[in-house]
Design a protein around this motif. Structure first.
Motif, PDB file in Angstrom:
ATOM      1  N   GLU A 179      13.165   8.669  21.123  1.00 54.29           N
ATOM      2  CA  GLU A 179      13.539   7.765  20.395  1.00 54.29           C
ATOM      3  C   GLU A 179      13.844   6.400  21.214  1.00 54.29           C
ATOM      4  OE1 GLU A 179      17.134  10.724  20.769  1.00 54.29           O
ATOM      5  OE2 GLU A 179      15.049  10.567  20.708  1.00 54.29           O
ATOM      6  N   LEU A 180      13.631   6.513  22.557  1.00 56.11           N
ATOM      7  CA  LEU A 180      13.947   5.450  23.511  1.00 56.11           C
ATOM      8  C   LEU A 180      12.873   4.621  23.950  1.00 56.11           C
ATOM      9  CD1 LEU A 180      16.135   6.205  26.517  1.00 56.11           C
ATOM     10  CD2 LEU A 180      16.392   4.225  25.113  1.00 56.11           C
ATOM     11  N   THR A 181      11.623   5.175  23.154  1.00 55.76           N
ATOM     12  CA  THR A 181      10.438   4.441  23.062  1.00 55.76           C
ATOM     13  C   THR A 181      10.224   3.519  21.935  1.00 55.76           C
ATOM     14  OG1 THR A 181       9.359   6.541  24.085  1.00 55.76           O
ATOM     15  CG2 THR A 181       7.776   4.827  23.383  1.00 55.76           C
ATOM     16  N   ARG A 182      10.162   2.442  22.531  1.00 51.00           N
ATOM     17  CA  ARG A 182      10.101   1.248  21.302  1.00 51.00           C
ATOM     18  C   ARG A 182       9.024   1.186  20.562  1.00 51.00           C
ATOM     19  NH1 ARG A 182      13.289  -4.044  23.723  1.00 51.00           N
ATOM     20  NH2 ARG A 182      15.480  -2.945  24.102  1.00 51.00           N
ATOM     21  N   PRO A 183       8.854   1.478  19.246  1.00 54.36           N
ATOM     22  CA  PRO A 183       7.668   1.452  18.469  1.00 54.36           C
ATOM     23  C   PRO A 183       7.331   0.092  18.353  1.00 54.36           C
ATOM     24  CG  PRO A 183       9.462   1.852  17.088  1.00 54.36           C
ATOM     25  CD  PRO A 183      10.009   1.808  18.454  1.00 54.36           C
ATOM     26  N   PHE A 184       6.657  -0.652  19.159  1.00 49.16           N
ATOM     27  CA  PHE A 184       6.339  -2.231  19.002  1.00 49.16           C
ATOM     28  C   PHE A 184       5.310  -2.451  18.045  1.00 49.16           C
ATOM     29  CE2 PHE A 184       8.975  -4.110  22.133  1.00 49.16           C
ATOM     30  CZ  PHE A 184       9.081  -3.691  22.874  1.00 49.16           C
ATOM     31  N   THR A 185       4.778  -1.413  17.281  1.00 47.95           N
ATOM     32  CA  THR A 185       4.035  -1.655  16.116  1.00 47.95           C
ATOM     33  C   THR A 185       4.585  -1.156  14.839  1.00 47.95           C
ATOM     34  OG1 THR A 185       1.874  -1.475  17.356  1.00 47.95           O
ATOM     35  CG2 THR A 185       1.771  -1.441  15.162  1.00 47.95           C
ATOM     36  N   PRO A 186       5.460  -2.267  14.216  1.00 46.01           N
ATOM     37  CA  PRO A 186       6.201  -1.715  12.870  1.00 46.01           C
ATOM     38  C   PRO A 186       5.190  -1.457  11.846  1.00 46.01           C
ATOM     39  CG  PRO A 186       6.192  -3.984  13.182  1.00 46.01           C
ATOM     40  CD  PRO A 186       5.650  -3.447  14.349  1.00 46.01           C
ATOM     41  N   PRO A 187       5.587  -0.369  10.680  1.00 46.49           N
ATOM     42  CA  PRO A 187       4.648  -0.258   9.847  1.00 46.49           C
ATOM     43  C   PRO A 187       4.623  -1.388   9.016  1.00 46.49           C
ATOM     44  CG  PRO A 187       6.909   0.769   9.374  1.00 46.49           C
ATOM     45  CD  PRO A 187       6.855  -0.014  10.752  1.00 46.49           C
ATOM     46  N   PRO A 188       3.248  -1.355   8.237  1.00 49.03           N
ATOM     47  CA  PRO A 188       3.056  -2.476   7.397  1.00 49.03           C
ATOM     48  C   PRO A 188       3.883  -2.238   5.951  1.00 49.03           C
ATOM     49  CG  PRO A 188       1.242  -0.909   7.070  1.00 49.03           C
ATOM     50  CD  PRO A 188       2.089  -0.485   8.137  1.00 49.03           C
ATOM     51  N   THR A 189       4.294  -3.250   5.460  1.00 49.14           N
ATOM     52  CA  THR A 189       5.271  -3.203   4.134  1.00 49.14           C
ATOM     53  C   THR A 189       4.858  -4.551   3.283  1.00 49.14           C
ATOM     54  OG1 THR A 189       7.193  -4.538   4.958  1.00 49.14           O
ATOM     55  CG2 THR A 189       7.031  -2.388   5.664  1.00 49.14           C
ATOM     56  N   PHE A 190       5.574  -4.467   2.094  1.00 44.46           N
ATOM     57  CA  PHE A 190       5.415  -5.630   1.126  1.00 44.46           C
ATOM     58  C   PHE A 190       6.047  -6.905   1.803  1.00 44.46           C
ATOM     59  CE2 PHE A 190       9.666  -4.100   0.673  1.00 44.46           C
ATOM     60  CZ  PHE A 190      10.496  -5.190   0.084  1.00 44.46           C
ATOM     61  N   MET A 191       7.012  -6.968   2.755  1.00 45.43           N
ATOM     62  CA  MET A 191       7.650  -8.015   3.366  1.00 45.43           C
ATOM     63  C   MET A 191       7.053  -8.629   4.490  1.00 45.43           C
ATOM     64  SD  MET A 191      10.985  -6.284   5.356  1.00 45.43           S
ATOM     65  CE  MET A 191      10.953  -4.652   4.197  1.00 45.43           C
ATOM     66  N   ASN A 192       5.947  -7.962   4.965  1.00 46.86           N
ATOM     67  CA  ASN A 192       5.075  -8.466   6.162  1.00 46.86           C
ATOM     68  C   ASN A 192       3.765  -9.048   5.903  1.00 46.86           C
ATOM     69  OD1 ASN A 192       6.807  -5.668   7.340  1.00 46.86           O
ATOM     70  ND2 ASN A 192       7.231  -7.698   8.027  1.00 46.86           N
ATOM     71  N   HIS A 193       3.541 -10.293   5.892  1.00 42.56           N
ATOM     72  CA  HIS A 193       2.629 -11.042   5.558  1.00 42.56           C
ATOM     73  C   HIS A 193       2.696 -12.359   6.069  1.00 42.56           C
ATOM     74  CE1 HIS A 193       5.238 -12.775   2.636  1.00 42.56           C
ATOM     75  NE2 HIS A 193       5.382 -11.384   2.351  1.00 42.56           N
ATOM     76  N   MET A 194       1.686 -13.312   5.952  1.00 40.33           N
ATOM     77  CA  MET A 194       1.857 -14.792   6.387  1.00 40.33           C
ATOM     78  C   MET A 194       2.629 -15.402   5.206  1.00 40.33           C
ATOM     79  SD  MET A 194      -0.970 -17.821   6.863  1.00 40.33           S
ATOM     80  CE  MET A 194      -1.394 -18.106   4.862  1.00 40.33           C
ATOM     81  N   ILE A 195       3.832 -15.859   5.645  1.00 38.42           N
ATOM     82  CA  ILE A 195       4.755 -16.407   4.713  1.00 38.42           C
ATOM     83  C   ILE A 195       4.503 -17.679   4.263  1.00 38.42           C
ATOM     84  CG2 ILE A 195       6.567 -14.693   5.930  1.00 38.42           C
ATOM     85  CD1 ILE A 195       7.937 -17.509   7.081  1.00 38.42           C
ATOM     86  N   ASP A 196       5.039 -18.009   3.067  1.00 42.81           N
ATOM     87  CA  ASP A 196       4.971 -19.462   2.574  1.00 42.81           C
ATOM     88  C   ASP A 196       6.060 -20.241   2.999  1.00 42.81           C
ATOM     89  OD1 ASP A 196       6.822 -18.974   0.703  1.00 42.81           O
ATOM     90  OD2 ASP A 196       5.251 -18.674  -0.884  1.00 42.81           O
ATOM     91  N   GLY A 197       6.007 -21.673   2.416  1.00 41.50           N
ATOM     92  CA  GLY A 197       7.020 -22.515   2.963  1.00 41.50           C
ATOM     93  C   GLY A 197       8.265 -22.516   1.891  1.00 41.50           C
ATOM     94  N   THR A 198       8.236 -21.678   0.567  1.00 36.74           N
ATOM     95  CA  THR A 198       9.271 -21.485  -0.159  1.00 36.74           C
ATOM     96  C   THR A 198      10.280 -20.592   0.142  1.00 36.74           C
ATOM     97  OG1 THR A 198       7.442 -21.861  -2.121  1.00 36.74           O
ATOM     98  CG2 THR A 198       9.770 -21.008  -2.609  1.00 36.74           C
ATOM     99  N   ARG A 199      11.489 -20.991  -0.077  1.00 33.89           N
ATOM    100  CA  ARG A 199      12.684 -20.153   0.378  1.00 33.89           C
ATOM    101  C   ARG A 199      13.393 -19.825  -0.926  1.00 33.89           C
ATOM    102  NH1 ARG A 199       9.746 -19.809   3.740  1.00 33.89           N
ATOM    103  NH2 ARG A 199       9.741 -20.439   5.886  1.00 33.89           N
ATOM    104  N   ARG A 200      13.785 -18.292  -1.140  1.00 30.44           N
ATOM    105  CA  ARG A 200      14.517 -18.043  -2.062  1.00 30.44           C
ATOM    106  C   ARG A 200      15.869 -17.215  -1.437  1.00 30.44           C
ATOM    107  NH1 ARG A 200       9.202 -16.717  -5.042  1.00 30.44           N
ATOM    108  NH2 ARG A 200       9.339 -18.252  -6.632  1.00 30.44           N
TER     109      ARG A 200
END
Length: 472
Positions: free
Chosen positions: A219-240
């Motif tokens: 668990e001390l080995t940092r997983p520098f490749t996080p899993p893909p999810t619905f929140m991870n993508h090229m974001i747009d300029g809109t904020r909610r």
């Protein structure tokens, strides 16, 4: 004039048309105490003007160095046009929590103008129950969470009694091109002189990691490749934007009952809520997410500018269904993250950031912000910042709630920030337009996750969710 520190400059370079690097501070204000007296945008401008002498970052103007030869500088006493910086805005009817949150989302969707001091303030009118709100947009290059909390305290009447206000202040002349180049060259020589100490700090951290008896723990080995999810993508300029409020006393009581900290509780609540959304949108939640948790290394109560924090990577246990097991796993993951951060040195990234060349750094961040894919460092940032412990006032009016949220980063369409205020634990969620149509999905899920933890711990659920704001 003063030079932006390396970490401040990196937060400036990372801003692109779709990645806005301002933070948000929202105060809900009850006007009943004013006895019918008006408090509008002109009154707010008067309050801010009288306190500009102690709100130093509000007078900072960004000065670029010719040829991007070095990090920019702050002109510390620039002219401030309060007609521009302090504006009125009206929320949609009926002026409840959702309408306020929607107004904040719209105001957050535009970047700050770099030709002016990097802040804006909005007096939001049209709210129910005789309330108004004040929204501050402050560039992250100006202040981190600790500095922002101290700045907020200076701008509000945290203590009863007369205020030592001033009506005016002196402005500094703009520097010449030659002065900027000469000071940049001198500062480069100073940085070269500091390089041996930075390398020693790095080598000491590497030695601590190598000598640590825990270095072989998986668990001390940092997983520098996080899993893909619905929140991870090229974001747009809109904020909610969305908010919710929990009882701080109940969060403390629950944490004490389970033997964990408030920060552990925030991580566990976030994990439970994100698990629900992952199952809803991705259909699976079988791997931990990787959260970046800002940890400050300068808690001075007098500091009102600059960034003195590092991002601790924490494995968020969204894959665990049982609420109590999730709390224990969040606690263990936080301990591991802090341990790893202390071993390598909490100031490592901050110290090396002083040597980031401006032009290549800006080009790299532009490339990352336009890259449609997974953030390779984290899934999302989650922050927990202690706010004021005393009730604040603005112009004599009582501040009933305070919310805060940091910016979105490239490839990550969510930010969760928790800001405590007196007896409240106030949750803010910022999302881009692609990630969530309604970010209240996440705040509602966080409230439900806390209820589930208390129920699993055998604690009463009453008063767990506190709706201190206007009716929905």
């Amino acid at each position: 004039m003063k030079r932006l520190r390396g970490w401040d400059a990196v937060l400036l370079y990372s801003e692109t048309p779709n990645v806005h690097m301002h933070t948000l501070k929202l105060a809900v204000i009850q006007l009943d105490d004013l006895g019918g007296a008006r408090f509008g945008v002109e009154e707010l401008r008067t309050v801010i003007h009288s306190r500009l002498y102690k709100l130093d970052p509000f007078r900072y103007e960004l000065i670029d160095i010719p040829f991007k030869f070095h990090h920019p500088m702050w002109r510390e006493n620039a002219e401030v046009d309060l007609d521009y910086h302090v504006r009125a805005y009206r929320a949609d009817a009926p002026g409840g929590r959702r309408q306020l949150d929607e107004a904040v989302g719209r105001l957050a969707s535009t970047p700050l103008d770099r030709n002016r001091p990097l802040w804006e303030m909005y007096l939001i009118e049209g709210l129910a129950e005789g309330r108004i709100a004040v929204l501050g947009k402050i560039h992250h290059a100006l202040a981190d969470g600790v500095a922002s909390a101290n700045l907020l305290a200076r701008g509000m009447d945290l203590q009863q009694g007369p205020q030592l206000d001033r009506d005016s202040y002196a402005t500094d002349p703009a520097p010449t091109r030659g002065e900027l180049v000469r000071t940049a060259f001198t500062d480069h020589l100073r940085q070269i002189g500091k390089l041996p100490s930075v390398m020693r700090y790095t080598a000491q951290g590497v030695r601590r990691v190598r000598r640590s008896p825990h270095k072989l723990r998986p668990e001390l080995t940092r997983p520098f490749t996080p899993p893909p999810t619905f929140m991870n993508h090229m974001i747009d300029g809109t904020r909610r934007f969305a908010t919710a409020t929990l009882s701080l006393d109940e969060v403390k009581q629950t944490g004490k009952h389970l033997g964990v900290t408030i920060n552990d509780m925030v991580l566990a609540i976030s994990a439970g809520a994100l698990r629900e959304l992952l199952l809803r949108y991705d259909g699976v939640a079988d791997h931990p997410l990787l959260a970046s948790v800002p940890v400050s290394f300068d808690f001075s109560p007098d500091r009102i500018s600059g960034n003195y924090f590092t991002g601790v990577l924490v494995a968020l246990p969204v894959h665990i269904a049982d609420p109590l097991e999730r709390v224990r796993a969040a606690h263990d993951a936080a301990v591991v993250g802090k341990e790893s951060n202390e071993l390598i040195g909490p100031e490592l990234v901050s110290r090396w950031s002083a040597y980031f060349p401006p032009a290549p750094a800006e080009a790299m961040f532009r490339w990352l912000s336009n890259k449609d894919g997974q953030n390779k460092v984290m899934n999302l940032p989650i922050s927990n910042v202690p706010g004021p412990r005393e009730r604040a006032r603005v112009g004599g009016a009582l501040v009933t709630e305070i919310y805060s949220v940091g910016p979105l980063t490239a490839g990550s369409g969510l930010n969760i920030t928790v800001w405590s205020y007196v007896d409240q634990l106030n949750i803010s969620v910022l999302a881009d337009g692609k990630t969530l149509g309604d970010p209240h999905e996440l705040t509602d899920a966080m409230a439900a996750a806390f209820v589930a933890i208390r129920a699993a711990a055998g604690l009463p659920p009453e008063l767990t969710v506190v709706d201190t704001a206007m009716a929905p």
